[in-house]
Design an enzyme around this catalytic site. Structure first.
Site, PDB file in Angstrom:
ATOM      1  N   THR A 120       0.819  -1.208   0.000  1.00 27.75           N
ATOM      2  CA  THR A 120       0.000   0.000   0.000  1.00 27.75           C
ATOM      3  C   THR A 120       0.850   1.254   0.000  1.00 27.75           C
ATOM      4  O   THR A 120       1.979   1.269   0.512  1.00 27.75           O
ATOM      5  CB  THR A 120      -0.898   0.013   1.256  1.00 27.75           C
ATOM      6  N   TYR A 147      -1.707   0.436  10.369  1.00 32.40           N
ATOM      7  CA  TYR A 147      -1.916  -0.263   9.101  1.00 32.40           C
ATOM      8  C   TYR A 147      -0.674  -0.152   8.218  1.00 32.40           C
ATOM      9  O   TYR A 147      -0.115  -1.165   7.762  1.00 32.40           O
ATOM     10  CB  TYR A 147      -3.137   0.309   8.378  1.00 32.40           C
TER      11      TYR A 147
END
Length: 343
Positions: A120, A147
């Site tokens: 990501t 995250y």
């Protein structure tokens, strides 16, 4: 095209994983989905067998790899909600890093050497670059939430495994995944939904509350955040190509996946209104903590290493496929079927 591969797709019942399973099958490969169905949908597994299991269960992974004679892995399984990661950091580290460690152990035990990892742009955090400048893989990785932290740690574990054990690893850092299968077979169906385009579509169709635009005081042309939106079908194709990527002498490479073109939140709202043929109701809210003004990918590395470029990632095409999927009766089936199973 390369020879057929037998590919274990962890998290393959989810949004991007299911589109990738379809792309693998169309490319002549044999996908096998491994998913605990906590966020995925059984109905989305249509291009190969489903093995229900948790990626933290190394023994289940090994049994699956041996039974299906797996030679490559694409790892999507993980937790993705940024806000939730702040309140449940232990869960994110457990699944996103512990799960990858389990996959790597199983691969080593079964002699599987190729891994493509779903990463990501959150690994970059809030880069100190000009506000609208595309982000390259050479920037420092300084994630600002658990995250992004857990995803970056998983990348580093894969790179260390490549050095230690001869693994060949590719981390694909994508920006804003969106859209739906152009043929309408599968698409995005989260519950609850947190992504901009499906939320805007819900608002435009009168099926959800008015959209909240978080901030209109950013240093961007219209004051709203700018993001790089990449069609899920283009992402899926990149994962297929990454199975044969040249990873260089280190055995590991990270690549951005994006279009290099950013759209603001308000531009997305306008695109949804055009597609739906009606205005999208919205209000302006305060900024969210940690929201960068602009996140746009510099994706030349993927273009050079994979021979990849986005084919269906114009904003209007993204919105059109997402809207068509939302109006498809199969959308409701994806959400209702798990509830029927529980009942």
């Amino acid at each position: 095209m390369s020879d057929q591969r037998r590919v274990l797709v962890t998290g393959g019942a989810g949004y991007i994983g299911s589109h990738t399973a379809k792309a693998l099958a169309l490319a002549g490969h044999a996908p096998v989905v491994f998913d605990d169905l906590s966020n995925g949908h059984r109905e989305a597994v249509r291009w190969g067998p489903l093995v229900v299991g948790d990626i933290r269960d190394r023994h289940a992974l090994e049994a699956c790899m041996r039974e299906h004679r797996i030679d490559s892995v694409i790892n999507f399984a993980g937790l993705i909600e940024v806000g939730r990661s702040a309140t449940e950091p232990d869960s994110f580290w457990d699944v996103n890093l512990g799960g990858v460690a389990s996959v790597l152990r199983a691969m080593r035990a079964c002699g599987v050497e190729r891994l493509v990892f779903s990463s990501t742009a959150a690994v970059y955090g809030q880069p100190e670059v000009a506000s609208l400048e595309p982000l390259s893989e050479t920037l420092p990785c300084l994630p600002i939430n658990p995250y992004g932290d857990s995803k970056l740690a998983a990348e580093r574990l894969i790179a260390a495994s490549a050095r230690a054990f001869g693994l060949r690893g590719v981390a694909l850092r994508y920006f804003n995944a969106c859209g739906a299968d152009p043929e309408g077979e599968i698409g995005e169906a989260h519950q609850p939904e947190s992504h901009l385009i499906p939320l805007a579509i819900e608002a435009a169709l009168g099926l959800g509350p008015a959209l909240t635009v978080f901030g209109q005081d950013f240093p961007t042309p219209d004051g709203s955040c700018v993001r790089d939106y990449i069609h899920v079908a283009d992402l899926a194709q990149a994962h297929v190509l990454a199975l044969d990527a040249d990873v260089g002498p280190d055995g590991f490479v990270a690549m951005n996946l994006g279009t290099g073109r950013g759209y603001s939140v308000l531009e997305v709202v306008e695109a949804v209104s055009r597609a739906a043929g009606r205005p999208t109701p919205f209000s302006i809210g305060p900024r969210r903590v940690g929201d960068p003004a602009c996140l746009v990918a510099q994706a030349e590395r993927a273009q050079e290493r994979l021979g990849w470029s986005p084919a269906c990632s114009s904003l209007d095409e993204i919105v059109a496929t997402a809207l068509a999927w939302r109006l498809n009766p199969a959308f409701g089936e994806r959400l209702l079927a798990p509830l029927r199973e529980v009942a």
